[in-house]
Scaffold this motif. Structure first.
Motif, PDB file in Angstrom:
ATOM      1  N   ALA A   1       0.834  -1.194   0.000  1.00 21.30           N
ATOM      2  CA  ALA A   1       0.000   0.000   0.000  1.00 21.30           C
ATOM      3  C   ALA A   1       0.873   1.251   0.000  1.00 21.30           C
TER       4      ALA A   1
ATOM      5  N   VAL B   1      -2.645   5.695   4.848  1.00 21.37           N
ATOM      6  CA  VAL B   1      -2.688   4.494   5.676  1.00 21.37           C
ATOM      7  C   VAL B   1      -2.709   3.257   4.787  1.00 21.37           C
ATOM      8  N   GLY B   2      -2.429   2.106   5.425  1.00 24.62           N
ATOM      9  CA  GLY B   2      -2.433   0.834   4.700  1.00 24.62           C
ATOM     10  C   GLY B   2      -1.103   0.129   4.849  1.00 24.62           C
TER      11      GLY B   2
ATOM     12  N   HIS C   1       1.454   5.336   0.516  1.00 27.00           N
ATOM     13  CA  HIS C   1       0.973   6.441   1.339  1.00 27.00           C
ATOM     14  C   HIS C   1       1.252   7.742   0.598  1.00 27.00           C
TER      15      HIS C   1
ATOM     16  N   SER D   1      -7.791   1.936   4.261  1.00 22.89           N
ATOM     17  CA  SER D   1      -6.772   2.350   3.307  1.00 22.89           C
ATOM     18  C   SER D   1      -7.374   2.625   1.932  1.00 22.89           C
TER      19      SER D   1
ATOM     20  N   TYR E   1       4.454   1.701   2.473  1.00 20.55           N
ATOM     21  CA  TYR E   1       3.879   1.650   3.821  1.00 20.55           C
ATOM     22  C   TYR E   1       4.913   1.361   4.893  1.00 20.55           C
TER      23      TYR E   1
END
Length: 489
Positions: free
Chosen positions: A49, A381-382, A51, A390, A89
């Motif tokens: 993920a 987030v994530g 950000h 996320s 992330y």
């Protein structure tokens, strides 16, 4: 794009590229609205993920930047300019920034993975432990530079003094120029100012060729770029003709014919349909071209979504995960971005970062203006595990679902996102007109126009994504029911 776990492969430069990107650079004289355009797909891992962050301006800094990828360090700037980044992330949002603009309107994208020649790396290998790599480049360079050229000069200086930990290409942009830098080896490099009337495409290979270090307006490079090559027998000016950076410092291997050449060839033929080059003749591809028609942000979005549609090499419509031609749009794309600089507009609205999370062929590009005050909730987030908070995972869940039956599900997603992008573009134009009418007399209200558009656009995109996810789940549920129905006669 790659991480330190690739160090061994990169050092030997003999393996097929495992993690990779595609870069497109467009001069302002051949864009549809006078923009400089810098675009890249960041391809690495589908479960990583991203950000999307705004790093605030900081003053009176002390200490050092420490890479998360190796032991590279660099002094922090006393004044760190505000800038945006797209970090992984697991970097505590401090590195692997990938792309963004700083408060002065200078943008950059880092990096395009390239592989320097095995022969030159014998004499000047990558500095794996302490050299600069993708993890560090944006977060070290962007908060301290005032122009695109300064960015290329600073990165080049770091390569010469501390070394490069891997092979890469990096683009810088401001309201005057685009500069593109490529490594040649552990300490060798060159950079080229992109001609204003041309575009450039790179796909995991060194693409720069001509260099004239006496012409500092257009070329930059390491001090001993040519003498180093002569010293080690890599270049003989008496027999080899004009110095060619690609020939001396890059490479053309068997896997380039299927992994890299098709992407460059496809985009060059997309923008220049009359081009006579053959797909296997990568060594003779033009470096810079004037497109048959002026290119827009939408043209670059289409290019970054390309997967050889309408040809036997489309891996998705043909359900062929073993397709030898590596497409531009791959499922493992973490994010895609297009940096737009419109020199004739105020930087707050003239500089726009279009970002699509995940696979471009199933993603939606969202505009983020330099003048935004904050990035909406959920973009920072994530992790590497799916979650509901996320934004990156929200898009990835829909894309994963669509890949279950690409031929049936992908057109649904693509049609909806196309309409959304079309409406967003219209909303952008309305907002920009209102901004221009008031920004001099009421800059605060003008900035609120930008943020309001940002909030509304991202909210609508996420609502649409939820709707599409539920629509595909409904279809998949029905399809599964029909496949395993077991109903009595």
């Amino acid at each position: 794009m790659k991480k330190q776990l690739l160090a061994g492969l990169i050092a030997t430069a003999i393996a097929s590229p495992a993690f990779a990107c595609t870069t497109i650079l467009v001069g302002n004289q051949v864009s549809s609205d006078g923009s400089f355009l810098v675009a890249r797909n960041e391809d690495y891992s589908a479960t990583n993920a991203k950000h999307f962050l705004i790093h605030p301006r900081k003053e009176n800094q002390r200490g050092e930047f420490h890479s998360n990828g190796n032991d590279f360090t660099y002094p922090l700037p006393e004044i760190s300019l505000r800038y945006t980044s797209l970090s992984d992330y697991d970097t505590q949002d401090r590195s692997m920034g990938e792309a963004g603009f700083n408060e002065l309107g200078v943008g950059m994208t880092a990096t395009e993975t390239i592989y320097n020649g095995q022969q030159v790396l014998k004499y000047d290998p990558y500095v794996l432990k302490t050299g600069i790599n993708e993890d560090s480049i944006e977060n070290v360079i962007l908060p301290r530079i005032h122009s695109a050229k300064e960015g290329a000069e600073l990165l080049g200086k770091i390569i010469e003094t501390k070394g490069a930990a891997e092979g890469f290409g990096v683009a810088f942009v401001d309201k005057h120029d685009i500069w593109y830098l490529e490594t040649g080896s552990g300490h060798q490099w060159m950079a080229r100012r992109i001609p204003h009337d041309k575009y450039f495409v790179s796909a995991n290979q060194g693409r720069l060729q001509k260099v004239d270090l006496k012409d500092s307006h257009n070329y930059l490079g390491s001090k001993d770029l040519i003498s180093f090559a002569i010293k080690h027998g890599l270049y003989n000016p008496k027999t080899d003709g004009a110095f060619n950076f690609h020939t001396v410092y890059s490479q053309d291997l068997k896997n380039d014919v299927t992994y890299n050449y098709p992407r460059v060839w496809t985009l060059q033929h997309k923008f220049n349909p009359g081009l006579a080059t053959k797909i296997g003749d990568g060594k003779s591809f033009p470096v810079f071209l004037k497109p048959a028609h002026k290119l827009s942000v939408q043209d670059l979005e289409s290019a970054l979504r390309n997967h050889y549609q309408g040809t036997p090499h489309d891996p998705y419509m043909n359900a062929n995960p073993n397709e030898p031609y590596r497409p531009i749009s791959v499922f493992r794309t973490q994010e895609s971005h297009i940096l737009q600089v419109r020199p004739d507009m105020p930087a707050e609205i003239g500089n726009v970062e279009y970002v699509a999370f995940g696979m471009t062929a199933l993603g939606v590009y969202l505009p983020f203006y330099q003048g935004i005050t904050q990035i909406p909730k959920g973009f920072d987030v994530g992790t590497n595990k799916a979650s509901n908070d996320s934004v990156a995972w929200k898009f990835r869940k829909l894309q994963t679902l669509a890949m279950v039956n690409y031929k049936q599900y992908a057109p649904i997603v693509q049609k909806a996102y196309h309409q959304f992008e079309k409406q967003t573009f219209a909303n952008q134009k309305k907002m920009e007109q209102r901004y221009l009418a008031i920004y001099k007399k009421d800059p605060k209200a003008a900035r609120e126009l930008i943020q309001n558009l940002e909030n509304k656009t991202t909210e609508q995109a996420l609502v649409l994504t939820d709707q599409l996810t539920n629509q595909l789940f409904t279809k998949l549920t029905h399809d599964t029911d029909m496949k395993y129905h077991f109903e009595g006669a």
